[in-house]
Design a protein around this motif. Structure first.
Motif, PDB file in Angstrom:
ATOM      1  N   LEU A   1      -1.520  10.191   3.913  1.00 22.64           N
ATOM      2  CA  LEU A   1      -0.694  11.397   3.818  1.00 22.64           C
ATOM      3  C   LEU A   1       0.763  11.079   4.119  1.00 22.64           C
ATOM      4  N   GLY A   2       0.987  10.242   5.125  1.00 20.76           N
ATOM      5  CA  GLY A   2       2.350   9.878   5.462  1.00 20.76           C
ATOM      6  C   GLY A   2       3.071   9.204   4.320  1.00 20.76           C
ATOM      7  N   GLY A   3       2.305   8.537   3.450  1.00 16.14           N
ATOM      8  CA  GLY A   3       2.893   7.872   2.302  1.00 16.14           C
ATOM      9  C   GLY A   3       3.500   8.813   1.287  1.00 16.14           C
ATOM     10  N   PHE A   4       3.189  10.100   1.358  1.00 10.77           N
ATOM     11  CA  PHE A   4       3.809  11.089   0.472  1.00 10.77           C
ATOM     12  C   PHE A   4       5.141  11.592   1.017  1.00 10.77           C
ATOM     13  N   PHE A   5       5.442  11.289   2.275  1.00 11.16           N
ATOM     14  CA  PHE A   5       6.593  11.898   2.943  1.00 11.16           C
ATOM     15  C   PHE A   5       7.597  10.859   3.457  1.00 11.16           C
ATOM     16  N   ARG A   6       7.696   9.730   2.752  1.00 14.25           N
ATOM     17  CA  ARG A   6       8.669   8.691   3.076  1.00 14.25           C
ATOM     18  C   ARG A   6       8.535   8.210   4.516  1.00 14.25           C
ATOM     19  N   LYS A   7       7.301   8.096   4.960  1.00 12.22           N
ATOM     20  CA  LYS A   7       7.039   7.658   6.323  1.00 12.22           C
ATOM     21  C   LYS A   7       7.170   6.144   6.466  1.00 12.22           C
ATOM     22  N   PHE A   8       6.880   5.410   5.386  1.00 10.37           N
ATOM     23  CA  PHE A   8       6.819   3.950   5.477  1.00 10.37           C
ATOM     24  C   PHE A   8       7.724   3.290   4.453  1.00 10.37           C
ATOM     25  N   GLU A   9       8.321   2.174   4.842  1.00  7.86           N
ATOM     26  CA  GLU A   9       8.927   1.277   3.876  1.00  7.86           C
ATOM     27  C   GLU A   9       7.818   0.424   3.256  1.00  7.86           C
ATOM     28  N   VAL A  10       8.169  -0.288   2.187  1.00  5.26           N
ATOM     29  CA  VAL A  10       7.201  -1.113   1.493  1.00  5.26           C
ATOM     30  C   VAL A  10       7.682  -2.564   1.526  1.00  5.26           C
ATOM     31  N   THR A  11       6.752  -3.502   1.523  1.00  6.03           N
ATOM     32  CA  THR A  11       7.109  -4.913   1.503  1.00  6.03           C
ATOM     33  C   THR A  11       6.134  -5.674   0.617  1.00  6.03           C
ATOM     34  N   LEU A  12       6.604  -6.773   0.051  1.00  6.43           N
ATOM     35  CA  LEU A  12       5.738  -7.642  -0.743  1.00  6.43           C
ATOM     36  C   LEU A  12       5.413  -8.869   0.088  1.00  6.43           C
ATOM     37  N   VAL A  13       4.128  -9.070   0.347  1.00  8.83           N
ATOM     38  CA  VAL A  13       3.668 -10.213   1.132  1.00  8.83           C
ATOM     39  C   VAL A  13       3.116 -11.273   0.191  1.00  8.83           C
ATOM     40  N   ALA A  14       3.528 -12.513   0.398  1.00  4.41           N
ATOM     41  CA  ALA A  14       2.913 -13.665  -0.264  1.00  4.41           C
ATOM     42  C   ALA A  14       2.191 -14.461   0.805  1.00  4.41           C
ATOM     43  N   SER A  15       0.943 -14.794   0.564  1.00  4.34           N
ATOM     44  CA  SER A  15       0.135 -15.342   1.654  1.00  4.34           C
ATOM     45  C   SER A  15      -0.926 -16.303   1.145  1.00  4.34           C
ATOM     46  N   GLU A  16      -1.375 -17.151   2.060  1.00  4.62           N
ATOM     47  CA  GLU A  16      -2.557 -17.969   1.826  1.00  4.62           C
ATOM     48  C   GLU A  16      -3.805 -17.086   1.825  1.00  4.62           C
ATOM     49  N   GLU A  17      -4.816 -17.468   1.045  1.00  5.42           N
ATOM     50  CA  GLU A  17      -6.080 -16.711   1.066  1.00  5.42           C
ATOM     51  C   GLU A  17      -6.749 -16.786   2.430  1.00  5.42           C
ATOM     52  N   THR A  18      -6.606 -17.912   3.117  1.00  2.92           N
ATOM     53  CA  THR A  18      -7.218 -18.044   4.443  1.00  2.92           C
ATOM     54  C   THR A  18      -6.598 -17.098   5.449  1.00  2.92           C
ATOM     55  N   ASP A  19      -5.479 -16.504   5.096  1.00  3.94           N
ATOM     56  CA  ASP A  19      -4.854 -15.468   5.916  1.00  3.94           C
ATOM     57  C   ASP A  19      -5.242 -14.094   5.380  1.00  3.94           C
ATOM     58  N   ILE A  20      -4.664 -13.718   4.245  1.00  2.37           N
ATOM     59  CA  ILE A  20      -4.704 -12.325   3.823  1.00  2.37           C
ATOM     60  C   ILE A  20      -6.069 -11.872   3.312  1.00  2.37           C
ATOM     61  N   VAL A  21      -6.858 -12.794   2.777  1.00  6.51           N
ATOM     62  CA  VAL A  21      -8.219 -12.436   2.360  1.00  6.51           C
ATOM     63  C   VAL A  21      -9.161 -12.479   3.560  1.00  6.51           C
ATOM     64  N   ARG A  22      -9.071 -13.567   4.319  1.00  2.00           N
ATOM     65  CA  ARG A  22     -10.005 -13.744   5.431  1.00  2.00           C
ATOM     66  C   ARG A  22      -9.821 -12.691   6.514  1.00  2.00           C
ATOM     67  N   VAL A  23      -8.585 -12.244   6.763  1.00  2.00           N
ATOM     68  CA  VAL A  23      -8.395 -11.238   7.811  1.00  2.00           C
ATOM     69  C   VAL A  23      -9.057  -9.916   7.417  1.00  2.00           C
ATOM     70  N   ARG A  24      -9.086  -9.640   6.119  1.00  2.00           N
ATOM     71  CA  ARG A  24      -9.703  -8.386   5.679  1.00  2.00           C
ATOM     72  C   ARG A  24     -11.228  -8.462   5.729  1.00  2.00           C
ATOM     73  N   SER A  25     -11.780  -9.578   5.317  1.00  2.00           N
ATOM     74  CA  SER A  25     -13.242  -9.697   5.286  1.00  2.00           C
ATOM     75  C   SER A  25     -13.817 -10.031   6.654  1.00  2.00           C
ATOM     76  N   ASN A  26     -13.202 -10.963   7.358  1.00  2.00           N
ATOM     77  CA  ASN A  26     -13.803 -11.517   8.570  1.00  2.00           C
ATOM     78  C   ASN A  26     -13.329 -10.864   9.853  1.00  2.00           C
ATOM     79  N   VAL A  27     -12.149 -10.253   9.831  1.00  2.00           N
ATOM     80  CA  VAL A  27     -11.599  -9.661  11.054  1.00  2.00           C
ATOM     81  C   VAL A  27     -11.662  -8.135  11.006  1.00  2.00           C
ATOM     82  N   ARG A  28     -11.248  -7.549   9.895  1.00  2.00           N
ATOM     83  CA  ARG A  28     -11.178  -6.086   9.806  1.00  2.00           C
ATOM     84  C   ARG A  28     -12.430  -5.447   9.223  1.00  2.00           C
TER      85      ARG A  28
END
Length: 324
Positions: free
Chosen positions: A171-198
């Motif tokens: 909901l906050g994303g409709f009201f300019r609550k957040f800035e946006v960023t583009l992340v470039a990452s290793e799979e062992t970081d950005i994929v593994r944190v989603r599957s194995n940590v979160r």
């Protein structure tokens, strides 16, 4: 009038500064006034001044919304603290700063690493669509992972740029609550944190693209990185999110892509890609989805240096025993 009243309520909830008790008191007062005015208008009993005040409140909130400006100088959460910088693009040679390579032990326990990387676009061999489900089947986070001849993978992900201690709100994303960023990452970081940590649920699909299309899409991401590095922008849940950017960038190399509800219901984005014929050809979608379910393989791989190869075992379109 009801929709406008709810929009003002959202602005008050996500943008009004001050203590929470004051925010909720203002929201309660506004909702009481708005509901009274709407009922009076519906019954043709509204006087002149309630309507005038209502319109002035809407105009003032609209001006407030327009005057909100994205910033680069907040106290950012560690995982989005640095901006991806395109240092050099010289023919096929690319140099990037601030490629994320965190070592995650838990969501709040990690080694933060931002690194410089060099890539040869002539060695681009593949691109994979990765969908990470975190709130049911309709909504997924969209990532694109590029594979190189030497076995390296680089993942691009458009994300909200959270401040320290801040959490995501659709909901906050409709009201300019957040800035946006583009992340470039290793799979062992950005994929593994989603599957194995979160504890998110991930699917991987090989994209059927020519080398020129791969290169064009990669360069489109670099263009987006340069734009966001030069000028901050707001995240928008509807029009500027992790899925719509893939669509916008893909249009640069394949104009005329049709709009589709699955650009909003991002959990079904792989079906949209299948309909367009950009997933592995000659395989039914049900098979692509079943064999592209990488969650258990990612958890089993853990910190294995062969993580990228292991999660692709059995994925249609991937030469087995490699990531390509």
């Amino acid at each position: 009038m009801l929709v406008a009243a709810l929009w003002v309520t959202g602005m008050l909830a996500f943008q009004l500064p001050g203590p929470s008790w004051l925010r909720w008191a203002v929201i309660a007062a506004w909702l009481g006034f708005a509901l009274t005015t709407v009922v009076a208008v519906a019954r043709a009993r509204a006087g002149r001044w309630p309507g005038v005040v209502y319109v002035l409140a809407l105009v003032a909130t609209g001006v407030w919304w327009l005057l909100l400006s994205p910033r680069q100088d907040r106290v950012w959460a560690d995982d989005v603290a640095q901006r991806l910088k395109v240092v050099e693009v010289d023919g096929s040679h690319v140099v990037l700063d601030n490629v994320r390579n965190f070592n995650w032990r838990a969501d709040k326990d990690y080694d933060a690493r931002w690194e410089r990387r060099e890539y040869d676009l002539d060695q681009l061999r593949s691109a994979d669509l990765i969908l990470s489900y975190w709130m049911g089947p309709m909504i997924a986070h969209t990532l694109i992972s590029f594979g190189f001849e030497d076995g390296r993978q680089l993942v691009f992900s458009l994300e909200i740029r959270k401040e320290r201690g801040e959490s995501f709100s659709a909901l906050g994303g409709f009201f300019r609550k957040f800035e946006v960023t583009l992340v470039a990452s290793e799979e062992t970081d950005i994929v593994r944190v989603r599957s194995n940590v979160r504890g998110e649920d991930l699917y991987l699909y090989r994209l059927d693209m020519t080398h020129e299309q791969l290169k064009g899409l990669f360069l489109s991401y670099l263009g987006e990185a340069r734009r966001l590095d030069a000028e901050p922008a707001f995240y928008n849940t509807l029009t500027s999110n992790c899925t719509t950017i893939v669509y916008d960038l893909a249009k640069q190399i394949a104009p005329g892509l049709p709009l589709d509800y699955r650009l909003l219901a991002s959990g079904y984005f792989a079906e949209y890609a299948y309909k367009l014929g950009v997933l592995t050809p000659g395989v039914e979608f049900a098979t692509l989805k079943a064999r592209g379910h990488i969650t258990e393989r990612a958890r089993a791989a853990g910190n294995d240096p062969e993580f990228s190869r292991l999660i692709r075992r059995g994925v249609p379109g991937v030469e087995q025993g490699s990531t390509q």
